[in-house]
Design a protein around this motif. Sequence first.
Motif, PDB file in Angstrom:
ATOM      1  N   SER A   1       0.172   5.323   2.641  1.00  0.00           N
ATOM      2  CA  SER A   1       0.485   5.177   4.067  1.00  0.00           C
ATOM      3  C   SER A   1      -0.722   5.630   4.864  1.00  0.00           C
ATOM      4  O   SER A   1      -1.013   6.813   4.910  1.00  0.00           O
ATOM      5  CB  SER A   1       1.696   6.035   4.441  1.00  0.00           C
ATOM      6  OG  SER A   1       2.823   5.624   3.731  1.00  0.00           O
TER       7      SER A   1
ATOM      8  N   ASP B   1      11.545   1.066   0.404  1.00  0.00           N
ATOM      9  CA  ASP B   1      11.871   2.485   0.581  1.00  0.00           C
ATOM     10  C   ASP B   1      12.145   2.758   2.065  1.00  0.00           C
ATOM     11  O   ASP B   1      11.317   2.423   2.926  1.00  0.00           O
ATOM     12  CB  ASP B   1      10.669   3.308   0.106  1.00  0.00           C
ATOM     13  CG  ASP B   1      10.949   4.789   0.021  1.00  0.00           C
ATOM     14  OD1 ASP B   1      11.902   5.266   0.675  1.00  0.00           O
ATOM     15  OD2 ASP B   1      10.199   5.474  -0.690  1.00  0.00           O
TER      16      ASP B   1
ATOM     17  N   LYS C   1      -5.358  -0.099   6.780  1.00  0.00           N
ATOM     18  CA  LYS C   1      -5.191  -0.764   5.483  1.00  0.00           C
ATOM     19  C   LYS C   1      -5.872  -2.134   5.463  1.00  0.00           C
ATOM     20  O   LYS C   1      -6.297  -2.613   4.431  1.00  0.00           O
ATOM     21  CB  LYS C   1      -3.701  -1.013   5.217  1.00  0.00           C
ATOM     22  CG  LYS C   1      -2.938   0.108   4.586  1.00  0.00           C
ATOM     23  CD  LYS C   1      -1.486  -0.315   4.419  1.00  0.00           C
ATOM     24  CE  LYS C   1      -0.658   0.775   3.801  1.00  0.00           C
ATOM     25  NZ  LYS C   1       0.763   0.433   3.730  1.00  0.00           N
TER      26      LYS C   1
ATOM     27  N   SER D   1       9.006  -4.455  -6.925  1.00  0.00           N
ATOM     28  CA  SER D   1      10.444  -4.761  -6.965  1.00  0.00           C
ATOM     29  C   SER D   1      10.713  -6.231  -6.681  1.00  0.00           C
ATOM     30  O   SER D   1      11.871  -6.639  -6.614  1.00  0.00           O
ATOM     31  CB  SER D   1      11.187  -3.896  -5.941  1.00  0.00           C
ATOM     32  OG  SER D   1      10.608  -4.022  -4.662  1.00  0.00           O
TER      33      SER D   1
ATOM     34  N   SER E   1       6.436   3.944   5.935  1.00  0.00           N
ATOM     35  CA  SER E   1       6.064   3.901   7.355  1.00  0.00           C
ATOM     36  C   SER E   1       6.179   2.477   7.901  1.00  0.00           C
ATOM     37  O   SER E   1       6.298   2.284   9.107  1.00  0.00           O
ATOM     38  CB  SER E   1       4.661   4.471   7.560  1.00  0.00           C
ATOM     39  OG  SER E   1       3.728   3.717   6.846  1.00  0.00           O
ATOM     40  N   SER E   2       6.156   1.483   7.017  1.00  0.00           N
ATOM     41  CA  SER E   2       6.296   0.098   7.464  1.00  0.00           C
ATOM     42  C   SER E   2       7.766  -0.354   7.502  1.00  0.00           C
ATOM     43  O   SER E   2       8.034  -1.532   7.791  1.00  0.00           O
ATOM     44  CB  SER E   2       5.494  -0.833   6.549  1.00  0.00           C
ATOM     45  OG  SER E   2       5.897  -0.691   5.208  1.00  0.00           O
TER      46      SER E   2
HETATM   47  C1  LIG Z   1       2.781  -0.398  -8.487  1.00  0.00           C
HETATM   48  C2  LIG Z   1       3.536   0.069  -7.263  1.00  0.00           C
HETATM   49  C3  LIG Z   1       4.740  -0.510  -6.958  1.00  0.00           C
HETATM   50  C4  LIG Z   1       5.468  -0.119  -5.814  1.00  0.00           C
HETATM   51  N1  LIG Z   1       6.639  -0.747  -5.517  1.00  0.00           N
HETATM   52  C5  LIG Z   1       7.309  -0.422  -4.379  1.00  0.00           C
HETATM   53  C6  LIG Z   1       8.480  -1.133  -4.010  1.00  0.00           C
HETATM   54  O1  LIG Z   1       8.923  -2.058  -4.676  1.00  0.00           O
HETATM   55  N2  LIG Z   1       9.102  -0.770  -2.856  1.00  0.00           N
HETATM   56  C7  LIG Z   1       8.638   0.244  -2.059  1.00  0.00           C
HETATM   57  O2  LIG Z   1       9.248   0.531  -1.026  1.00  0.00           O
HETATM   58  N3  LIG Z   1       7.518   0.941  -2.400  1.00  0.00           N
HETATM   59  C8  LIG Z   1       6.833   0.621  -3.518  1.00  0.00           C
HETATM   60  N4  LIG Z   1       5.684   1.276  -3.852  1.00  0.00           N
HETATM   61  C9  LIG Z   1       5.230   2.376  -3.006  1.00  0.00           C
HETATM   62  C10 LIG Z   1       4.557   1.882  -1.711  1.00  0.00           C
HETATM   63  O3  LIG Z   1       3.508   0.986  -1.976  1.00  0.00           O
HETATM   64  C11 LIG Z   1       4.020   3.120  -0.961  1.00  0.00           C
HETATM   65  O4  LIG Z   1       5.077   4.013  -0.683  1.00  0.00           O
HETATM   66  C12 LIG Z   1       3.282   2.779   0.322  1.00  0.00           C
HETATM   67  O5  LIG Z   1       2.603   3.929   0.755  1.00  0.00           O
HETATM   68  C13 LIG Z   1       4.187   2.379   1.450  1.00  0.00           C
HETATM   69  O6  LIG Z   1       3.341   2.093   2.551  1.00  0.00           O
HETATM   70  P1  LIG Z   1       3.809   2.415   4.032  1.00  0.00           P
HETATM   71  O7  LIG Z   1       4.338   3.824   4.013  1.00  0.00           O
HETATM   72  O8  LIG Z   1       2.569   2.250   4.855  1.00  0.00           O
HETATM   73  O9  LIG Z   1       4.877   1.423   4.389  1.00  0.00           O
HETATM   74  C14 LIG Z   1       4.949   0.905  -4.982  1.00  0.00           C
HETATM   75  C15 LIG Z   1       3.722   1.496  -5.300  1.00  0.00           C
HETATM   76  C16 LIG Z   1       3.019   1.072  -6.430  1.00  0.00           C
HETATM   77  C17 LIG Z   1       1.683   1.699  -6.743  1.00  0.00           C
END
Ligand SMILES: Cc1cc2nc3c(=O)[nH]c(=O)nc-3n(C[C@H](O)[C@H](O)[C@H](O)COP(=O)(O)O)c2cc1C
Length: 170
Positions: free
Chosen positions: A87, A53, A91, A37, A57-58
């Motif tokens: 998540s 989002d 990492k 994004s 988790s972050s």
């Molecule tokens: C190609 C790709 C693009 C993504 N873009 C976003 C994004 O723009 N914003 C977002 O919140 N999650 C995005 N995600 C999902 C997060 O990377 C994913 O939910 C991740 O597990 C979040 O990590 P966390 O839960 O440890 O914070 C994307 C995933 C992929 C594979």
Amino acid sequence: MDSLRKYRDCLGCFPTGVAIATTISADNALHGLTINSFSSVSLEPPLILFSLDRQASSFDAFHHSSHFAINILTETQAALSQQFSLSHMGKWADVSYKAGHYSGCPLIEDVMAVLECRKKHLYDGGDHLIFIGEVLHFEIVSPHANPLLYYRGNYRELGNSLHTSPKGTF
Ligand SMILES: Cc1cc2nc3c(=O)[nH]c(=O)nc-3n(C[C@H](O)[C@H](O)[C@H](O)COP(=O)(O)O)c2cc1C
């Protein structure tokens, strides 16, 4: 096919690059997630955005942090993108990075480019929160590398140039 699936498929028609947004929390814990994004917003002043989002988790770490960094990935870093799109703890276990001079946020080594940002504005974006960052420092780390792309649910690599440049002042 449900309408949410169709909506996601429609959005997937717009190809993007792939980046890892990173930050460091007050207890010195590192945080990062894969994003597509990322977008430029303003040249003067230099502003960029990404949306996060609220379920990530972050989320709290980014929400509370004053700074973040954007690490734009190369086509050789699809595995790294996978690693940061789940998540899970650890990492960062096998990731080489340095602390950003301007933000303190982790800057991943051998990426395409990095931008260190001060969090400037937060906007409600439905199930996401939109982060606007003021760019404090930017660097093209790998000028000869190609970027990692994301299109219709798959990672891609750059195709051929069409040798037609946009007209106008862009
Ligand atoms: C190609 C790709 C693009 C993504 N873009 C976003 C994004 O723009 N914003 C977002 O919140 N999650 C995005 N995600 C999902 C997060 O990377 C994913 O939910 C991740 O597990 C979040 O990590 P966390 O839960 O440890 O914070 C994307 C995933 C992929 C594979």
